[in-house]
Design a protein around this motif. Structure first.
Motif, mmCIF file in Angstrom:
data_model
loop_
_atom_site.group_PDB
_atom_site.id
_atom_site.type_symbol
_atom_site.label_atom_id
_atom_site.label_comp_id
_atom_site.label_asym_id
_atom_site.label_seq_id
_atom_site.Cartn_x
_atom_site.Cartn_y
_atom_site.Cartn_z
ATOM 1 N N HIS A 21 0.838 -1.195 0.000
ATOM 2 C CA HIS A 21 0.000 0.000 0.000
ATOM 3 C C HIS A 21 0.877 1.252 0.000
ATOM 4 O O HIS A 21 2.078 1.189 -0.258
ATOM 5 N N MET A 22 0.265 2.408 0.289
ATOM 6 C CA MET A 22 0.957 3.674 0.060
ATOM 7 C C MET A 22 2.247 3.812 0.853
ATOM 8 O O MET A 22 3.239 4.352 0.345
ATOM 9 N N GLU A 23 2.282 3.341 2.092
ATOM 10 C CA GLU A 23 3.490 3.512 2.892
ATOM 11 C C GLU A 23 4.651 2.684 2.345
ATOM 12 O O GLU A 23 5.809 3.022 2.575
ATOM 13 N N VAL A 24 4.350 1.610 1.645
ATOM 14 C CA VAL A 24 5.391 0.844 0.968
ATOM 15 C C VAL A 24 5.775 1.531 -0.337
ATOM 16 O O VAL A 24 6.962 1.731 -0.631
ATOM 17 N N LYS A 25 4.776 1.940 -1.108
ATOM 18 C CA LYS A 25 5.042 2.547 -2.411
ATOM 19 C C LYS A 25 5.774 3.881 -2.293
ATOM 20 O O LYS A 25 6.648 4.187 -3.120
ATOM 21 N N TYR A 26 5.422 4.686 -1.281
ATOM 22 C CA TYR A 26 6.079 5.982 -1.154
ATOM 23 C C TYR A 26 7.331 5.908 -0.290
ATOM 24 O O TYR A 26 8.423 6.275 -0.723
ATOM 25 N N ASP A 27 7.203 5.426 0.934
ATOM 26 C CA ASP A 27 8.329 5.480 1.872
ATOM 27 C C ASP A 27 9.485 4.581 1.457
ATOM 28 O O ASP A 27 10.650 4.898 1.729
ATOM 29 N N LEU A 28 9.183 3.464 0.815
ATOM 30 C CA LEU A 28 10.252 2.564 0.371
ATOM 31 C C LEU A 28 10.560 2.744 -1.112
ATOM 32 O O LEU A 28 11.680 3.055 -1.491
ATOM 33 N N ASP A 29 9.537 2.546 -1.966
ATOM 34 C CA ASP A 29 9.796 2.554 -3.409
ATOM 35 C C ASP A 29 10.116 3.935 -3.952
ATOM 36 O O ASP A 29 10.660 4.056 -5.053
ATOM 37 N N THR A 30 9.779 4.985 -3.206
ATOM 38 C CA THR A 30 10.086 6.342 -3.659
ATOM 39 C C THR A 30 11.226 6.939 -2.825
ATOM 40 O O THR A 30 12.320 7.187 -3.348
ATOM 41 N N GLU A 31 11.005 7.138 -1.530
ATOM 42 C CA GLU A 31 12.007 7.823 -0.714
ATOM 43 C C GLU A 31 13.270 6.986 -0.504
ATOM 44 O O GLU A 31 14.384 7.468 -0.676
ATOM 45 N N ALA A 32 13.099 5.720 -0.082
ATOM 46 C CA ALA A 32 14.271 4.892 0.197
ATOM 47 C C ALA A 32 15.049 4.585 -1.082
ATOM 48 O O ALA A 32 16.289 4.561 -1.074
ATOM 49 N N VAL A 33 14.330 4.354 -2.172
ATOM 50 C CA VAL A 33 15.010 4.112 -3.448
ATOM 51 C C VAL A 33 15.817 5.344 -3.865
ATOM 52 O O VAL A 33 16.958 5.240 -4.347
ATOM 53 N N ALA A 34 15.240 6.535 -3.669
ATOM 54 C CA ALA A 34 15.964 7.768 -4.004
ATOM 55 C C ALA A 34 17.196 7.932 -3.125
ATOM 56 O O ALA A 34 18.263 8.346 -3.602
ATOM 57 N N LYS A 35 17.069 7.615 -1.843
ATOM 58 C CA LYS A 35 18.220 7.712 -0.953
ATOM 59 C C LYS A 35 19.329 6.751 -1.382
ATOM 60 O O LYS A 35 20.511 7.113 -1.398
ATOM 61 N N ALA A 36 18.971 5.518 -1.707
ATOM 62 C CA ALA A 36 19.974 4.541 -2.140
ATOM 63 C C ALA A 36 20.660 5.000 -3.426
ATOM 64 O O ALA A 36 21.887 4.844 -3.582
ATOM 65 N N ALA A 37 19.887 5.570 -4.358
ATOM 66 C CA ALA A 37 20.482 6.066 -5.602
ATOM 67 C C ALA A 37 21.446 7.205 -5.323
ATOM 68 O O ALA A 37 22.536 7.293 -5.923
ATOM 69 N N GLU A 38 21.080 8.093 -4.411
ATOM 70 C CA GLU A 38 21.961 9.204 -4.019
ATOM 71 C C GLU A 38 23.270 8.686 -3.447
ATOM 72 O O GLU A 38 24.345 9.245 -3.699
#
Length: 382
Positions: free
Chosen positions: A295-312
């Motif tokens: 759901h949203m907390e997985v899609k945003y907090d992990l798939d969006t924010e955490a993925v962006a942090k890992a890419a950075e």
């Protein structure tokens, strides 16, 4: 796979239950739903509408639609399929705490259809106020509303916590192995496992759950202990399957939403990714053990924010799928219904659970997972 305490599936009738209610959080299904939905979630907390619009940006990034309702429909379809294949003639209903179909409306529908004894599956696997008692408070509120309307008396029984049921744990093990396989081969063996769940205030965590024997002490600490149990089970199984017996893992937290003055469970998942990178970890796998579906907390907090942090950071990252509508989870729900029905009939009960904590209780103690604001009636407690 880890050994279960009881390897055999319980069999028998669902009696005395005449329906199963899937009880979930709910979510908006159109942009115009987002702020009203958030007003439902935060009612009574005095949060200004402007702040809700800001919080709602997570939803607007996904067209104003939360995935959770669609995922609940998929789970209902999986349950109906499993029940039909195993000859379990038990009608299935669905109600939400915070959006349509609303819980009170679903209970009205159940009553109108002639159902009186209802088993309830909440889409939260662990002990805690938000994941257990608040659902039971909502059930008590809805039942009180029906009684005030002159409706028939309904009895609702919430099924036990399923965090350590094989049908919940085993799909997560498989999903973690699949995520590892998506990493580049050269970093796969050293990848660290990052188990994630929703952060809650530390005071709330300290009062979560209850001991099996009240004489053993004060209730509390179950939220973290149960997550650590599942993380350890998954990590051990992954280590056996990959031969990486020294693979490191950590339980971390996400989706904090409270005042910065109030202590919440830490470390945050993005902070932990920075720590891993600084420590030389070659890669990481996110395993959202605290969530039943994407759901949203997985899609945003992990798939969006955490993925962006890992890419950075330049840290290779993969994310394991949640259990969702996996057929093994659907089978576990059927098993939970049948075991609870047998217990209600006074028949022998076989309860499957992995790890050291064993199967959870059927009835919550009155003192467990207290409301942090003020005491309120709750259904399905001893």
């Amino acid at each position: 796979m880890p050994d279960a305490h009881q390897p055999a599936d319980p069999v028998g009738s669902a009696a005395p239950y005449d329906a199963l209610l899937l009880l979930s959080f709910g979510g908006p299904e159109a942009p115009e739903d987002v702020v009203p939905f958030l007003e439902n979630v935060t009612r009574g907390r005095g949060i200004p509408k402007e702040r809700l619009v800001e919080v709602g940006r997570h939803y607007f990034l996904f067209g104003g639609v939360s995935p959770i309702n669609a995922q609940n429909r998929e789970l209902l379809a999986a349950l109906r399929k499993d029940f039909a294949e195993h000859g379990l003639d038990l009608p299935l209903y669905w109600g939400n705490r915070n959006w349509a179909p609303y819980l009170v409306d679903t209970l009205r529908e159940l009553a109108a259809d002639g159902h009186r004894r209802i088993a309830v599956l909440a889409t939260s696997a662990y002990a805690g106020y938000s994941g257990c008692r608040q659902y039971r408070e909502n059930l008590a509120d809805a039942l009180a509303t029906l009684a005030a309307e002159g409706g028939p008396e309904l009895r609702v029984d919430k099924l036990r916590h399923f965090y350590n049921h094989p049908g919940f744990v085993e799909p997560m093990i498989e999903a973690t192995l699949a995520a590892l396989d998506r990493l580049p081969a050269e970093v796969r063996d050293g990848a660290e496992l990052v188990f994630t769940t929703h952060s809650i205030p530390t005071a709330m965590a300290s009062t979560s759950g209850a001991p099996d024997d009240p004489a053993r002490g004060t209730p509390g600490g179950a939220y973290v202990a149960q997550h650590l149990e599942v993380a350890g089970l998954v990590a051990a199984a992954v280590a056996r399957a990959t031969g990486a017996v020294d693979r490191r893992w950590q339980l971390v937290y996400q989706s904090r939403s409270g005042s910065p003055q109030i202590p919440w469970l830490e470390p945050d998942v993005c902070d932990h990714l920075e720590t891993l990178h600084a420590g030389g970890a070659p890669a990481a796998v996110l395993v959202p053990i605290g969530f039943v579906s994407d759901h949203m907390e997985v899609k945003y907090d992990l798939d969006t924010e955490a993925v962006a942090k890992a890419a950075e950071l330049g840290l290779p990252l993969a994310r394991a799928a949640t259990v969702g509508a996996d057929p093994r989870f659907a089978a576990a729900v059927r098993e939970l219904v049948l075991e609870r029905a047998a217990a209600e009939r006074g028949a022998p009960v076989r309860r499957r659970a992995l790890g050291a904590l064993g199967p959870s209780h059927d009835l919550c103690a009155a003192a467990c997972c207290p409301n942090p604001r003020a005491p309120r009636p709750a259904a399905a407690q001893s």
